[in-house]
Enzyme design. Structure first.
Site, PDB file in Angstrom:
ATOM      1  N   GLU A  93      54.752  80.779 142.048  1.00  0.00           N
ATOM      2  CA  GLU A  93      54.891  82.184 141.716  1.00  0.00           C
ATOM      3  C   GLU A  93      54.034  82.506 140.488  1.00  0.00           C
ATOM      4  OE1 GLU A  93      59.025  83.860 143.336  1.00  0.00           O
ATOM      5  OE2 GLU A  93      59.252  82.688 141.528  1.00  0.00           O
ATOM      6  N   CYS A 106      51.189  85.374 133.793  1.00  0.00           N
ATOM      7  CA  CYS A 106      51.858  84.086 133.608  1.00  0.00           C
ATOM      8  C   CYS A 106      51.512  83.191 134.791  1.00  0.00           C
ATOM      9  CB  CYS A 106      53.362  84.335 133.519  1.00  0.00           C
ATOM     10  SG  CYS A 106      54.317  82.828 133.321  1.00  0.00           S
ATOM     11  N   CYS A 113      58.584  70.989 138.929  1.00  0.00           N
ATOM     12  CA  CYS A 113      58.434  70.403 137.602  1.00  0.00           C
ATOM     13  C   CYS A 113      59.318  69.169 137.518  1.00  0.00           C
ATOM     14  CB  CYS A 113      58.845  71.406 136.517  1.00  0.00           C
ATOM     15  SG  CYS A 113      58.598  70.761 134.842  1.00  0.00           S
ATOM     16  N   CYS A 117      64.667  70.347 132.896  1.00  0.00           N
ATOM     17  CA  CYS A 117      65.454  71.039 131.866  1.00  0.00           C
ATOM     18  C   CYS A 117      66.620  71.768 132.542  1.00  0.00           C
ATOM     19  CB  CYS A 117      64.579  72.048 131.111  1.00  0.00           C
ATOM     20  SG  CYS A 117      63.155  71.277 130.341  1.00  0.00           S
ATOM     21  N   CYS A 120      66.597  75.679 133.397  1.00  0.00           N
ATOM     22  CA  CYS A 120      65.403  76.248 134.030  1.00  0.00           C
ATOM     23  C   CYS A 120      65.465  76.110 135.549  1.00  0.00           C
ATOM     24  CB  CYS A 120      64.175  75.536 133.492  1.00  0.00           C
ATOM     25  SG  CYS A 120      62.654  76.009 134.317  1.00  0.00           S
ATOM     26  N   CYS A 343      61.232  84.415 132.453  1.00  0.00           N
ATOM     27  CA  CYS A 343      61.082  83.001 132.096  1.00  0.00           C
ATOM     28  C   CYS A 343      62.151  82.160 132.763  1.00  0.00           C
ATOM     29  CB  CYS A 343      61.288  82.777 130.604  1.00  0.00           C
ATOM     30  SG  CYS A 343      60.195  83.661 129.569  1.00  0.00           S
TER      31      CYS A 343
HETATM   32  N1  SAH Z   1      57.069  73.985 131.120  1.00  0.00           N
HETATM   33  C1  SAH Z   1      56.647  74.686 129.981  1.00  0.00           C
HETATM   34  C2  SAH Z   1      56.157  76.086 130.272  1.00  0.00           C
HETATM   35  C3  SAH Z   1      56.923  76.890 131.283  1.00  0.00           C
HETATM   36  S1  SAH Z   1      58.509  77.460 130.871  1.00  0.00           S
HETATM   37  C4  SAH Z   1      57.726  74.701 128.940  1.00  0.00           C
HETATM   38  O1  SAH Z   1      58.834  74.305 129.254  1.00  0.00           O
HETATM   39  O2  SAH Z   1      57.430  75.062 127.806  1.00  0.00           O
HETATM   40  C5  SAH Z   1      58.202  78.834 129.773  1.00  0.00           C
HETATM   41  C6  SAH Z   1      59.365  79.086 128.814  1.00  0.00           C
HETATM   42  O3  SAH Z   1      60.508  79.596 129.518  1.00  0.00           O
HETATM   43  C7  SAH Z   1      59.822  77.834 128.111  1.00  0.00           C
HETATM   44  O4  SAH Z   1      59.995  78.065 126.753  1.00  0.00           O
HETATM   45  C8  SAH Z   1      61.130  77.559 128.803  1.00  0.00           C
HETATM   46  O5  SAH Z   1      61.942  76.765 128.026  1.00  0.00           O
HETATM   47  C9  SAH Z   1      61.661  78.937 129.034  1.00  0.00           C
HETATM   48  N2  SAH Z   1      62.755  79.016 130.007  1.00  0.00           N
HETATM   49  C10 SAH Z   1      63.071  78.123 130.971  1.00  0.00           C
HETATM   50  N3  SAH Z   1      64.163  78.534 131.649  1.00  0.00           N
HETATM   51  C11 SAH Z   1      64.545  79.708 131.103  1.00  0.00           C
HETATM   52  C12 SAH Z   1      65.604  80.628 131.397  1.00  0.00           C
HETATM   53  N4  SAH Z   1      66.458  80.426 132.379  1.00  0.00           N
HETATM   54  N5  SAH Z   1      65.680  81.736 130.644  1.00  0.00           N
HETATM   55  C13 SAH Z   1      64.796  81.972 129.646  1.00  0.00           C
HETATM   56  N6  SAH Z   1      63.784  81.154 129.342  1.00  0.00           N
HETATM   57  C14 SAH Z   1      63.648  80.023 130.061  1.00  0.00           C
HETATM   58 FE1  SF4 Z   2      59.665  72.300 133.486  1.00  0.00          FE
HETATM   59 FE2  SF4 Z   2      61.238  74.422 133.280  1.00  0.00          FE
HETATM   60 FE3  SF4 Z   2      61.485  72.433 131.541  1.00  0.00          FE
HETATM   61 FE4  SF4 Z   2      59.315  74.027 131.448  1.00  0.00          FE
HETATM   62  S1  SF4 Z   2      61.441  74.635 131.068  1.00  0.00           S
HETATM   63  S2  SF4 Z   2      59.363  71.786 131.335  1.00  0.00           S
HETATM   64  S3  SF4 Z   2      59.044  74.448 133.646  1.00  0.00           S
HETATM   65  S4  SF4 Z   2      61.882  72.304 133.737  1.00  0.00           S
END
Ligand code: SAH
Ligand code: SF4
Length: 353
Positions: A93, A106, A113, A117, A120, A343
């Site tokens: 996406e 973006c 991934c 996390c 996410c 995000c």
């Molecule tokens: N993988 C990279 C970049 C993509 S995520 C990273 O983790 O930095 C981009 C941002 O969105 C990151 O700061 C991530 O922690 C945040 N993010 C992930 N899940 C989210 C959620 N459910 N709500 C708000 N931000 C989120």
């Molecule tokens: Fe991967 Fe989501 Fe963690 Fe970013 S926040 S490293 S996209 S699992």
């Protein structure tokens, strides 16, 4: 699948080599580069300063395709989300977040991934594969097609910035990320300045200290917790690279580029959002001499997640506490939540309505 060479993603030097093998002089590379990356042409037939036989030869030799748009949605706040499909059927996406007179696209670096996390949505989906440099670049090219922004001066662009904050961990696909940034920022093509590109990482330590010389875009680190115990609960990568190592690396990066560090900090209700957490965060920054800016991100829930967003009061109090100690701490409001474009909400399946 055809065995043609994918043109998008080749470096200028590689393009030159290929043209040489076709018996063409090296200045052809520059001409073709401009057609592809400055004018955004997708058909060799449109490259009118090349002879017809050459255009045909190029079309036989190179592939010049874009990922396919298989779905798109526009939010009430004008955030635009596309589901893109690559040649092998894999999907990512992409989101455009418009502001008054500019906006950020973006883009993703991986399908899925591997970092897992807990907060996410992308992380709940396993890593399928890395994107190629060409696939990273061509996402932005699709956005330029849609918004008809080829051949525009910098000030006139609505797609003024790129954030590498879509699906995937960019530092797990570092070489292709570097190649992609080089192409996107090339002044004879797409010409998006590195200062307008931000790469976000979950904290893969080895690439942080020299990021400025190796890549040179802006950098954001996803921190999300003030101590190892909490961070390890939500970000498995913290077990491999705990906070002391991450902070050392950030400090080195800061020393190398003479600036400050941007941290993303997700506000999770009753998990990391109290005064005590703010105090711990301030202490951590002071301990390592880090000149930090915090982007406080409201948590965007998704079906099946275990966290809740902090209240606005909590977020403001947290922000004020950081500011009192000299740290910038703007609050980032979510965009495109109604279409799951914010995000951490991206995934590769077609969105169920
Ligand atoms: N993988 C990279 C970049 C993509 S995520 C990273 O983790 O930095 C981009 C941002 O969105 C990151 O700061 C991530 O922690 C945040 N993010 C992930 N899940 C989210 C959620 N459910 N709500 C708000 N931000 C989120
Ligand atoms: Fe991967 Fe989501 Fe963690 Fe970013 S926040 S490293 S996209 S699992």
């Amino acid at each position: 699948m055809s065995d043609k060479i994918e043109l998008i993603g080749l470096s200028k030097e590689e393009l030159q080599e290929h043209l040489k093998s076709l018996g063409e002089p090296s200045f052809r590379a520059k001409q073709i580069w401009q057609w592809v990356y400055f004018y955004g042409k997708t058909d060799f037939a449109d490259m009118t300063n090349l002879s017809k036989p050459l255009r045909e030869k190029l079309a036989d030799y190179f592939e010049l395709s874009r990922p396919k748009i298989v779905d798109e949605q526009i939010s009430v706040d004008r955030t635009h989300k596309w589901l893109l499909e690559f040649k092998d059927g894999q999907r990512v996406e992409m989101v455009y977040i418009p502001e008054e007179d500019r906006g950020a696209v973006c883009i993703s670096t991986q399908v899925g991934c591997a970092m897992g996390c807990k907060f996410c949505h992308t992380g709940s989906q396993k890593l399928t594969r890395n994107l190629t440099a060409g696939e990273i670049v061509s996402q932005f090219m699709v956005a330029r097609d849609v918004y008809k922004e080829w051949n525009l001066k910098e000030q006139a662009r609505m797609l003024s910035n790129i954030v590498v904050m879509g699906m995937g961990e960019p530092f797990q696909n570092y070489d292709n990320l570097c190649r992609a940034v080089k192409i996107i920022s090339d002044g004879e093509g797409i010409a998006l300045s590195k200062r307008r590109i931000t790469v976000s990482t979950s904290g893969i330590v080895p690439h942080i200290p020299n990021f400025d010389t190796e890549v040179g875009t802006r950098l954001a680190i996803s921190l999300h917790a003030p101590n190892d115990e909490l961070r390890s609960q939500i970000m498995p990568i913290n077990k491999k690279y705990p906070l002391p190592e991450l902070m050392q690396a950030c400090r080195q990066y800061q020393d190398n580029n003479g600036g400050y560090i941007t941290f993303e900090y997700l506000m999770l209700n009753n998990f990391n959002d109290t005064y005590a957490h703010a105090a711990e965060l301030i202490k951590l920054m002071k301990q390592y001499g880090i000149n930090a800016k915090f982007n406080l991100i409201g948590f965007n829930p998704w079906p099946g997640c275990n966290f809740a967003p902090s209240s606005n009061n909590r977020i403001h109090a947290f922000s004020e506490e950081l500011q009192k100690h000299g740290f910038a701490a703007p609050i980032r409001t979510a965009r495109g939540q109604d279409i799951l474009a914010a995000c951490g909400q991206l995934k590769s399946k077609k969105t169920e309505q």
